[in-house]
Each structure stands twice: as C-alpha cells, then as structure tokens.
Design a protein around this motif. Structure first.
Motif, mmCIF file in Angstrom:
data_model
loop_
_atom_site.group_PDB
_atom_site.id
_atom_site.type_symbol
_atom_site.label_atom_id
_atom_site.label_comp_id
_atom_site.label_asym_id
_atom_site.label_seq_id
_atom_site.Cartn_x
_atom_site.Cartn_y
_atom_site.Cartn_z
ATOM 1 N N LEU A 1 -33.171 -34.635 21.540
ATOM 2 C CA LEU A 1 -33.468 -34.611 19.845
ATOM 3 C C LEU A 1 -32.609 -33.433 19.599
ATOM 4 O O LEU A 1 -32.759 -32.485 19.893
ATOM 5 C CB LEU A 1 -34.918 -34.331 19.322
ATOM 6 C CG LEU A 1 -35.767 -35.389 19.857
ATOM 7 C CD1 LEU A 1 -37.436 -34.856 19.749
ATOM 8 C CD2 LEU A 1 -35.719 -36.569 19.058
ATOM 9 N N ASP A 2 -31.267 -34.002 18.692
ATOM 10 C CA ASP A 2 -30.523 -32.885 18.335
ATOM 11 C C ASP A 2 -30.682 -32.614 16.851
ATOM 12 O O ASP A 2 -31.615 -33.082 16.255
ATOM 13 C CB ASP A 2 -29.164 -33.625 18.504
ATOM 14 C CG ASP A 2 -28.710 -34.713 17.825
ATOM 15 O OD1 ASP A 2 -29.552 -35.221 16.855
ATOM 16 O OD2 ASP A 2 -27.659 -35.534 17.908
ATOM 17 N N ASP B 1 -34.647 -26.624 15.799
ATOM 18 C CA ASP B 1 -33.104 -27.087 15.730
ATOM 19 C C ASP B 1 -32.531 -28.244 16.714
ATOM 20 O O ASP B 1 -31.893 -28.962 16.434
ATOM 21 C CB ASP B 1 -32.205 -25.878 15.963
ATOM 22 C CG ASP B 1 -32.714 -24.568 15.259
ATOM 23 O OD1 ASP B 1 -32.465 -25.044 13.689
ATOM 24 O OD2 ASP B 1 -32.874 -23.674 15.511
ATOM 25 N N ALA B 2 -33.444 -28.296 17.826
ATOM 26 C CA ALA B 2 -33.192 -29.416 18.769
ATOM 27 C C ALA B 2 -34.226 -29.375 19.818
ATOM 28 O O ALA B 2 -35.249 -28.604 19.731
ATOM 29 C CB ALA B 2 -31.881 -29.008 19.889
ATOM 30 N N GLY B 3 -34.455 -30.417 20.714
ATOM 31 C CA GLY B 3 -35.415 -30.350 21.728
ATOM 32 C C GLY B 3 -35.398 -31.834 22.399
ATOM 33 O O GLY B 3 -34.551 -32.346 22.319
ATOM 34 N N VAL B 4 -36.318 -31.960 23.352
ATOM 35 C CA VAL B 4 -36.258 -32.994 24.261
ATOM 36 C C VAL B 4 -37.806 -33.347 24.180
ATOM 37 O O VAL B 4 -38.753 -32.746 24.121
ATOM 38 C CB VAL B 4 -35.952 -32.556 25.586
ATOM 39 C CG1 VAL B 4 -34.595 -32.531 25.455
ATOM 40 C CG2 VAL B 4 -36.682 -31.664 26.273
ATOM 41 N N LEU B 5 -38.052 -34.578 24.453
ATOM 42 C CA LEU B 5 -39.371 -35.442 25.031
ATOM 43 C C LEU B 5 -39.398 -35.406 26.296
ATOM 44 O O LEU B 5 -38.457 -36.060 27.000
ATOM 45 C CB LEU B 5 -39.432 -36.593 24.111
ATOM 46 C CG LEU B 5 -40.942 -37.371 24.499
ATOM 47 C CD1 LEU B 5 -41.174 -38.040 22.970
ATOM 48 C CD2 LEU B 5 -41.078 -38.255 25.445
ATOM 49 N N LEU B 6 -40.531 -35.001 27.042
ATOM 50 C CA LEU B 6 -40.579 -35.118 28.487
ATOM 51 C C LEU B 6 -41.401 -36.225 28.755
ATOM 52 O O LEU B 6 -42.658 -36.416 28.060
ATOM 53 C CB LEU B 6 -41.025 -33.836 29.001
ATOM 54 C CG LEU B 6 -39.884 -32.603 29.152
ATOM 55 C CD1 LEU B 6 -40.586 -31.562 29.850
ATOM 56 C CD2 LEU B 6 -38.662 -33.089 29.834
#
Length: 252
Positions: free
Chosen positions: A217-218, A203-208
């Motif tokens: 990332l929404d 549903d959402a996330g991030v790139l590290l």
C-alpha cells in the motif's frame, strides 16, 4: 544489497521464526525516513514476529535488514539499540514505578519526559510516574509500554498494535501525537488491526498473509482509501478474509 540513503529501514527476503515455525517468509519492504508505515494482517500472519526480528528481539533466520544505512542483518544487539520498541504490558516489572521504568530505558542518556514530549501528554504519563506497575490496569500498562519506546529519543520506533487497551480519548490523542511526531521527522512502524487508522494516519504499508507480503500500500493507495473509506475497508477485508480461511483438506 546497496543501502538506500532515503530509507530508514530496508529489508530483503527476510525470514524469521516463531518458536520452531517459520512465521515470516521472504518479506521485502522499504520504509522511508520520516514516514508512518503500517502493517496489517490476520492473527498469526507474522506481524509481531517481523517487528520483533527487525527490532532485535529475535534473530533473523535469513535475509538482510538495513537500518539507517547500516547492514545489521547479523547484529541483533545493534538492531535493538537503533530501535525504540514497546515491551508488552505483561513484561513490565510489577515492583517498579512507571517513572523508574522510563529512567531505566533512557539509561541516563536523556530526560525521558522531554523525549516523550506531546506523546507523554497524550498518554497522561505523569499520572503513572509514581504508580507501581503491579497496581496498574491493562490500559495503564499499555501507556507505560508505549512511553518506553520513546524514552531514549530514538529516531526510529516500532509499536505493535499501540491502540490496544487504550480508552477512546487516549487512543485519539495518541494517534494525533504520533502523526505530529512523524511530521517532525520520526520514522514509525506500527502493526494495526484498525483499517481506518491505517488509511487515515499511515503514509504507506503492507498487508501480511501467511508470513508473506500479500499487498503493498503506497501513498496513492492510502490516499484513495481516505477518499472512500468504505470501499477501502471492503477491499482490505476481502484480502484479510482469504487469509483467515482454513486450508482445504487433501482431496478437497
């Protein structure tokens, strides 16, 4: 930092060490209740260190960590108690059976098989209940490890690359079972290497990158990714590729 009642997890300016190295730096993110949140990044980007710090397997070197409305920044044990977490397959004791390990994790508070539900079916866990870990393949160990994260009935679960070592059928079935559990109210955070799973399931996330959030990332970004997976993969690979490039030598 005020607690967000809609969030299961809120971290702000979190730092965490991997050995002597500060592997996570200034990470801020929020995970809403009842969502699947994905972490993606190149090897060494800080994903595992961040997950281990959130789940109480490592101390925080700085910042705040609020889980379920509780500020647990300085309470590593309580973070571990609030979080379902899968140990690495190598860490499972070889002399115990899969069933004995699940009973230990549940600590008599609940029936681990009931807590697993459809996830246990996806993992075909019944076939491993009487098998000693020392007799298990890497894929079997992975299935037991994932089951450990759900055995005690936590409402917040962290999995570090759960689809590694699984055969295609198990990976497919697990992905569907996890999505169904999230839709039923579970809050799930997973580190992933698989961009299609990130786009299709999260549903959402991030790139590290380099221990920091390089890209958030929404829902809208991931929805667009599902509509054009090729363009999404190309964009994400461009960002990931920059993270893999060696630092230039002085003077270059």
């Amino acid at each position: 930092m005020a607690a967000d009642v809609t969030a299961m997890l809120s971290i702000h300016d979190v730092h965490a060490r991997r050995g002597t190295e500060m592997a996570v730096k200034d990470v801020t993110l929020t995970v809403e209740r009842g969502t699947w949140f994905g972490l993606i990044g190149a090897n060494g980007s800080g994903k595992t260190t961040l997950l281990r710090a959130i789940s109480g397997r490592l101390d925080l070197a700085g910042g705040t960590c609020i889980i379920g409305g509780e500020d647990l920044s300085r309470d590593r044990m309580r973070r571990a108690q609030r979080t379902g977490f899968a140990p690495t397959g190598e860490a499972l004791p070889n002399s115990l059976t899969g069933g004995q390990i699940l009973d230990l994790v549940a600590r008599g508070a609940t029936d681990p098989l009931r807590s697993l539900g459809a996830i246990g079916e996806a993992l075909a866990i019944h076939a491993l209940l009487d098998r000693r870990v020392g007799e298990c393949s890497a894929g079997m160990r992975q299935r037991i490890s994932i089951a450990c994260a759900f055995a005690a009935g936590h409402e917040f679960v962290i999995l570090d690359e759960p689809f590694n070592w699984l055969d295609p059928v198990a990976a497919y079935d697990l992905r569907l079972a996890l999505r169904a559990r999230v839709d039923a109210g579970l809050t799930l955070v997973t580190a992933l290497h698989d961009l299609p799973t990130l786009a299709a399931s999260c549903d959402a996330g991030v790139l590290l990158s380099g221990g920091r959030v390089a890209l958030a990332l929404d829902r809208e970004a991931l929805s667009m990714g599902r509509q054009d997976l090729g363009a999404f993969e190309r964009h994400m690979i461009q960002v990931l590729r920059r993270d893999r490039l060696p630092s230039p030598a002085p003077g270059e």
